[in-house]
Design an enzyme around this catalytic site. Sequence first.
Site, mmCIF file in Angstrom:
data_model
loop_
_atom_site.group_PDB
_atom_site.id
_atom_site.type_symbol
_atom_site.label_atom_id
_atom_site.label_comp_id
_atom_site.label_asym_id
_atom_site.label_seq_id
_atom_site.Cartn_x
_atom_site.Cartn_y
_atom_site.Cartn_z
ATOM 1 N N GLY A 47 -10.812 23.369 8.432
ATOM 2 C CA GLY A 47 -11.380 24.463 7.659
ATOM 3 C C GLY A 47 -11.956 23.935 6.355
ATOM 4 C CD GLN A 52 -11.742 23.106 0.576
ATOM 5 O OE1 GLN A 52 -11.923 23.822 1.544
ATOM 6 N NE2 GLN A 52 -10.866 22.110 0.585
ATOM 7 C CB CYS A 91 -5.453 21.259 0.644
ATOM 8 S SG CYS A 91 -6.947 21.876 -0.163
ATOM 9 C CG LEU A 92 -10.125 18.757 4.192
ATOM 10 C CD1 LEU A 92 -11.472 19.155 4.770
ATOM 11 C CD2 LEU A 92 -9.673 17.416 4.768
ATOM 12 C CG HIS A 133 -5.483 26.397 3.115
ATOM 13 N ND1 HIS A 133 -4.435 25.611 2.694
ATOM 14 C CD2 HIS A 133 -6.606 25.786 2.665
ATOM 15 C CE1 HIS A 133 -4.917 24.579 2.014
ATOM 16 N NE2 HIS A 133 -6.236 24.660 1.990
ATOM 17 C CD GLU A 134 -10.098 26.533 4.487
ATOM 18 O OE1 GLU A 134 -10.762 26.392 3.451
ATOM 19 O OE2 GLU A 134 -9.395 25.615 4.951
ATOM 20 C CG HIS A 137 -9.833 26.605 -0.864
ATOM 21 N ND1 HIS A 137 -9.531 25.744 -1.897
ATOM 22 C CD2 HIS A 137 -9.346 26.023 0.261
ATOM 23 C CE1 HIS A 137 -8.878 24.688 -1.408
ATOM 24 N NE2 HIS A 137 -8.749 24.837 -0.104
HETATM 25 ZN ZN ZN Z 1 -7.718 23.575 1.098
#
Ligand code: ZN
Length: 180
Positions: A47, A52, A91-92, A133-134, A137
């Site tokens: 995701g 991001q 998380c990226l 989660h997304e 963000h």
């Molecule tokens: Zn994340």
Amino acid sequence: MDAPHSIRIIGDPVLRERAAEVTDIDGRLARLCEDMFATMYAAPGVGLAAPQVGVGKRFFVYDLGEGGGPEVLINPVIEESEGEWEYYEGCLSIPGLHFDIVRPRVVHVTGVDLDGNEVSLEAEDFLARVIQHELDHLDGVLMVERLDEDQRRAARRAVRKLQLESSEPQPSLGARFGLR
Ligand code: ZN
């Protein structure tokens, strides 16, 4: 695959801002989503939210594989949620750190897709986790804000370790986590 975008890392202010509603669903947005998919697959991740990649707009892309296929969700809203489920989340934008985080197990989410069609989705388990989660963000919330006290202590240690391993000076990394 080359990533068209670099993924913003914790400490970047764009990750802490509430993203704005998407008003135009057009070719520009579609191309941006394509680039975000390429960036997400290259990471690799399942995701990726617009902030991001430095875009303060309310949408994210995801692909859980297993026949789920690539999906885009624009202006998403969680209408209802229920249950509890603990999952070891990553998380990226927070590379290398994972934490067991409890969130609702099932969510009913609405939004719009890239064709402008309304979406109404009942998601559970991993899909529900990715969506929550997304969506966080888009509200400027990172998973480190979902940690309990013990986990925050562990996070502080992990951050110090990251700093020791990093070749770049990162004096503010602890502060980036909101950990003092
Ligand atoms: Zn994340």
